[in-house]
Each structure stands twice: as C-alpha cells, then as structure tokens.
Design an enzyme around this catalytic site. Structure first.
Site, PDB file in Angstrom:
ATOM      1  N   CYS A  14       0.869  -1.165   0.000  1.00  0.00           N
ATOM      2  CA  CYS A  14       0.000   0.000   0.000  1.00  0.00           C
ATOM      3  C   CYS A  14       0.916   1.228   0.000  1.00  0.00           C
ATOM      4  O   CYS A  14       2.117   1.087  -0.195  1.00  0.00           O
ATOM      5  CB  CYS A  14      -0.975  -0.007   1.175  1.00  0.00           C
ATOM      6  SG  CYS A  14      -0.247  -0.067   2.796  1.00  0.00           S
ATOM      7  N   CYS A  86      -5.845   1.799  -3.308  1.00  0.00           N
ATOM      8  CA  CYS A  86      -5.117   3.064  -3.470  1.00  0.00           C
ATOM      9  C   CYS A  86      -5.988   4.245  -3.130  1.00  0.00           C
ATOM     10  O   CYS A  86      -7.053   4.431  -3.684  1.00  0.00           O
ATOM     11  CB  CYS A  86      -4.633   3.212  -4.905  1.00  0.00           C
ATOM     12  SG  CYS A  86      -3.082   2.393  -5.136  1.00  0.00           S
ATOM     13  N   CYS A  92       0.299   4.986  -6.053  1.00  0.00           N
ATOM     14  CA  CYS A  92      -0.371   3.689  -6.080  1.00  0.00           C
ATOM     15  C   CYS A  92       0.556   2.599  -6.607  1.00  0.00           C
ATOM     16  O   CYS A  92       1.110   2.731  -7.693  1.00  0.00           O
ATOM     17  CB  CYS A  92      -1.608   3.766  -6.962  1.00  0.00           C
ATOM     18  SG  CYS A  92      -2.511   2.209  -7.061  1.00  0.00           S
TER      19      CYS A  92
END
Length: 137
Positions: A14, A86, A92
C-alpha cells in the site's frame, strides 16, 4: 502449495505500509507460516498506526514490532503482489507493477474502532481465501 504465488511468496503493498498491508502480513504469517510474506509501501509512514496494532491484538496477533518499509524491485520480482487499495493515485503500487491484484480495502486511518475492526475482518477473510487458493483448496 501450488501456483506461482505459492512458489514466489506474497507481497502486500500500500502507500504507507502502516495499516492494511501490515495487518494482511500479520494474518498470513499466522495462518500460513509456510508461505513467505512481506509488506511494504511506496511512501512508508513513520510507524504502524496504533489503531491497526490494537485491532490486531484483539485477535491475538502482535504487529507492534513491525515498521513500515519501502517497496523494492527485489520484493516485487520475488512475490505475487497484492495492492491493498489506493487512496493516493500518484503513489499507487498498481501504477508501476504488472499483474498486481487489488483488494480495494478501505484505509483504517481516522475511522472509529468499529470500522477498523470491520476492515481488519475483511482483510482476515481475504487472506484466508488466499491461503486456500495457494494451498490448492
């Protein structure tokens, strides 16, 4: 184990590596210690957020010693990559890695404890399903 993910291992990614990916790593370590797992972020935060640590402690998993890490090309090359969702389009993980699975899980930062638990449980369920797939069930 079967399939490419089982052979390579799993990388949960992430942006900050401070909550969702850390929780997913914790669950996978607990459920399937035979599967190599890492988590990382594109812009690692300063620490794993306390809300995530508390939520995981409630289910018997301690992630308090984890630290956010920056994703590397070596991590990406040696793993099946799962993006946790995202919120930041510029950072992202799915933008620069091919074949990324995106679980589209909400960010637990800044939400109440009940929502953090719901996100934790969603991650647990997804990880459980992943283990079943990797173990050929």
């Amino acid at each position: 184990m079967t399939g490419p993910a089982a052979e390579k291992g799993v990388l949960f990614v992430c942006v900050e590596n401070s909550a969702r990916s850390q929780m997913a790593e914790g669950f996978l370590r607990q459920m399937a210690p035979h599967i190599r797992v890492q988590s990382a972020g594109t812009r690692p935060g300063a620490q794993v957020i306390p809300e995530a640590v508390r939520a995981m402690r409630e289910v018997g998993i301690d992630i308090s010693g984890q630290e956010p890490k920056e994703v590397t090309q070596e991590m990406l090359a040696g793993s099946a990559v799962i993006n946790m969702g995202c919120m930041d389009r510029e950072a992202c993980p799915a933008l620069f890695a091919e074949g990324v699975a995106d679980w589209k899980i909400d960010d637990p930062r800044g939400v109440d404890a009940g929502q953090v638990r719901a996100i934790r449980d969603q991650i647990r369920d997804r990880v459980r399903a992943l283990v079943g797939e990797m173990d050929g069930e």
